[in-house]
Write a protein that holds these residues in place. Structure first.
Motif, PDB file in Angstrom:
ATOM      1  N   GLY A 112       0.807  -1.211   0.000  1.00  0.00           N
ATOM      2  CA  GLY A 112       0.000   0.000   0.000  1.00  0.00           C
ATOM      3  C   GLY A 112       0.842   1.264   0.000  1.00  0.00           C
ATOM      4  N   LEU A 113       1.903   1.281   0.795  1.00  0.00           N
ATOM      5  CA  LEU A 113       2.783   2.448   0.835  1.00  0.00           C
ATOM      6  C   LEU A 113       3.501   2.633  -0.497  1.00  0.00           C
ATOM      7  CD1 LEU A 113       4.310   2.066   4.416  1.00  0.00           C
ATOM      8  CD2 LEU A 113       2.686   3.807   3.645  1.00  0.00           C
ATOM      9  N   TRP A 114       3.879   1.524  -1.124  1.00  0.00           N
ATOM     10  CA  TRP A 114       4.523   1.606  -2.435  1.00  0.00           C
ATOM     11  C   TRP A 114       3.565   2.185  -3.470  1.00  0.00           C
ATOM     12  CZ3 TRP A 114       3.270  -1.154  -6.958  1.00  0.00           C
ATOM     13  CH2 TRP A 114       4.175  -1.006  -8.018  1.00  0.00           C
ATOM     14  N   LYS A 115       2.311   1.750  -3.443  1.00  0.00           N
ATOM     15  CA  LYS A 115       1.322   2.268  -4.383  1.00  0.00           C
ATOM     16  C   LYS A 115       1.052   3.755  -4.141  1.00  0.00           C
ATOM     17  CE  LYS A 115      -1.093  -2.115  -5.242  1.00  0.00           C
ATOM     18  NZ  LYS A 115      -2.346  -2.885  -5.070  1.00  0.00           N
ATOM     19  N   ALA A 149       9.230 -11.819  -1.756  1.00  0.00           N
ATOM     20  CA  ALA A 149       7.857 -11.523  -2.170  1.00  0.00           C
ATOM     21  C   ALA A 149       7.542 -10.031  -2.129  1.00  0.00           C
ATOM     22  CB  ALA A 149       6.871 -12.288  -1.295  1.00  0.00           C
ATOM     23  N   VAL A 150       8.266  -9.271  -1.289  1.00  0.00           N
ATOM     24  CA  VAL A 150       7.980  -7.836  -1.158  1.00  0.00           C
ATOM     25  C   VAL A 150       9.089  -6.967  -1.729  1.00  0.00           C
ATOM     26  CG1 VAL A 150       6.557  -8.212   0.884  1.00  0.00           C
ATOM     27  CG2 VAL A 150       8.992  -7.675   1.165  1.00  0.00           C
ATOM     28  N   ALA A 151      10.091  -7.575  -2.338  1.00  0.00           N
ATOM     29  CA  ALA A 151      11.256  -6.826  -2.812  1.00  0.00           C
ATOM     30  C   ALA A 151      10.903  -5.720  -3.790  1.00  0.00           C
ATOM     31  CB  ALA A 151      12.258  -7.786  -3.453  1.00  0.00           C
ATOM     32  N   ASP A 152       9.861  -5.932  -4.579  1.00  0.00           N
ATOM     33  CA  ASP A 152       9.470  -4.933  -5.575  1.00  0.00           C
ATOM     34  C   ASP A 152       8.697  -3.764  -4.973  1.00  0.00           C
ATOM     35  OD1 ASP A 152      10.639  -6.427  -7.586  1.00  0.00           O
ATOM     36  OD2 ASP A 152       8.775  -7.412  -8.162  1.00  0.00           O
ATOM     37  N   TYR A 153       8.351  -3.871  -3.682  1.00  0.00           N
ATOM     38  CA  TYR A 153       7.497  -2.855  -3.062  1.00  0.00           C
ATOM     39  C   TYR A 153       8.214  -2.062  -1.970  1.00  0.00           C
ATOM     40  CZ  TYR A 153       4.197  -5.924  -5.377  1.00  0.00           C
ATOM     41  OH  TYR A 153       3.543  -6.698  -6.315  1.00  0.00           O
ATOM     42  N   CYS A 154       9.532  -2.114  -1.959  1.00  0.00           N
ATOM     43  CA  CYS A 154      10.273  -1.363  -0.955  1.00  0.00           C
ATOM     44  C   CYS A 154      11.633  -0.965  -1.502  1.00  0.00           C
ATOM     45  CB  CYS A 154      10.429  -2.178   0.334  1.00  0.00           C
ATOM     46  SG  CYS A 154      11.254  -3.762   0.098  1.00  0.00           S
ATOM     47  N   GLU A 155      12.291  -0.094  -0.790  1.00  0.00           N
ATOM     48  CA  GLU A 155      13.593   0.408  -1.217  1.00  0.00           C
ATOM     49  C   GLU A 155      14.702  -0.591  -0.914  1.00  0.00           C
ATOM     50  OE1 GLU A 155      15.803   3.980   0.703  1.00  0.00           O
ATOM     51  OE2 GLU A 155      14.604   4.823  -0.927  1.00  0.00           O
ATOM     52  N   GLU A 156      14.508  -1.354   0.156  1.00  0.00           N
ATOM     53  CA  GLU A 156      15.561  -2.262   0.611  1.00  0.00           C
ATOM     54  C   GLU A 156      14.943  -3.402   1.404  1.00  0.00           C
ATOM     55  OE1 GLU A 156      19.267  -2.086   3.841  1.00  0.00           O
ATOM     56  OE2 GLU A 156      18.482  -0.230   2.969  1.00  0.00           O
ATOM     57  N   THR A 157      15.534  -4.586   1.315  1.00  0.00           N
ATOM     58  CA  THR A 157      15.135  -5.708   2.159  1.00  0.00           C
ATOM     59  C   THR A 157      16.327  -6.132   3.008  1.00  0.00           C
ATOM     60  OG1 THR A 157      15.736  -7.408   0.523  1.00  0.00           O
ATOM     61  CG2 THR A 157      13.465  -6.549   0.460  1.00  0.00           C
ATOM     62  N   THR A 158      16.054  -6.608   4.206  1.00  0.00           N
ATOM     63  CA  THR A 158      17.123  -7.019   5.109  1.00  0.00           C
ATOM     64  C   THR A 158      16.606  -8.027   6.125  1.00  0.00           C
ATOM     65  OG1 THR A 158      18.787  -6.228   6.703  1.00  0.00           O
ATOM     66  CG2 THR A 158      16.649  -5.129   6.728  1.00  0.00           C
ATOM     67  N   ASP A 159      17.510  -8.847   6.645  1.00  0.00           N
ATOM     68  CA  ASP A 159      17.168  -9.740   7.753  1.00  0.00           C
ATOM     69  C   ASP A 159      17.798  -9.240   9.046  1.00  0.00           C
ATOM     70  OD1 ASP A 159      19.839 -10.292   7.373  1.00  0.00           O
ATOM     71  OD2 ASP A 159      19.575 -12.417   6.902  1.00  0.00           O
TER      72      ASP A 159
END
Length: 257
Positions: A19-22, A40-50
């Motif tokens: 929703g924030l990405w949209k 699964a969410v990589a396309d909807y945020c600036e960065e992914t991390t564990d």
């Protein structure tokens, strides 16, 4: 731009991220230990991390994990009073979270419609303008007292499942009457969507709107007579009460911690 992170990329976390990405204009970090969830969410945020410490660098940190692991996540988060921690876990009291962080604390109960920016959410705590803007970008929210969060959890947090149930019932009636499954589902879902939007935008009450569509001797009032003579409203109320009761039970588990 407010730097935001979401810890926990399950159903609710991913819905919020999407929703924030949209909405656009947000810098968001997604954090999860599950690489599949991050993918699964990589396309909807600036960065992914564990790395939780990386997520902790944000101005606003959303914790969207199951209630039973909230304590473990909080123990790994080192936040300052200048940051805001927003928790989404059902039944986890604000006081419990406040005891485990120096950050400002906001407790919210959103729902999965955040993904389409149609979220309904209840919020309590130290809401900042930044948090209000984030929530507004993915739907509508109301500010309530902490004591009202259990019933809010039942109404808007669990509520979508109850609506899905009713949509499925109407869909199956359409199929039984000869509609294709696809057509029946489209008509049923869009009808619920349109009816909900009417309630939101119209000054009339739900009962007044029912009267408006019930022409004398027409089809709608014939169907409404069946509902009025049934215990359908009582069943829905009981479902909400059951969900509220479970939220209170979850809160009790944190009372002594």
């Amino acid at each position: 731009m407010v730097r935001t992170s979401v810890i926990g990329c399950g159903n609710m976390g991913s819905a919020l991220l999407t929703g924030l990405w949209k909405a656009g204009g947000h810098s968001v970090i997604a954090c999860d230990l599950d690489p599949d969830a991050l993918a699964a969410v990589a396309d909807y945020c600036e960065e992914t991390t564990d790395d939780v410490s990386r997520a902790a660098e944000a101005d606003v940190v959303f914790v969207a994990v199951k209630p039973d692991i909230v304590g473990a996540v909080l123990s790994e988060l080192d936040l300052s009073p200048d940051q805001t921690l927003v928790t989404i876990a059902a039944g986890v009291p604000t006081a419990f979270v406040e005891a485990h962080t120096d950050a400002r604390v906001v407790r919210i109960m959103p729902n999965l419609a955040a993904e389409t920016r149609d979220m309904a959410a209840a919020a309590t705590g130290d809401l900042t303008d930044e948090v209000r803007e984030l929530l507004s970008d993915v739907g509508e929210f109301v500010e309530v007292e902490e004591s009202q969060m259990d019933i809010a959890t039942a109404v808007n947090g669990s509520g979508p499942a109850f609506v899905f149930y009713l949509i499925e019932a109407v869909t199956q009636a359409g199929i039984a009457g000869g509609l294709s499954e696809e057509d029946a589902e489209t008509l049923a879902a869009q009808t619920f969507k349109g009816a909900a939007e009417t309630v939101v935008q119209d000054d009339r009450t739900a009962d007044e709107l029912i009267d408006a569509v019930c022409s004398p001797n027409g089809t709608t009032i014939e169907g409404m007579e069946v509902l009025w003579d049934s215990a359908a409203d009582e069943a829905v109320t009981e479902a909400v009460v059951a969900a509220e009761r479970r939220s209170k039970e979850l809160a009790e588990e944190f009372a002594d911690e």
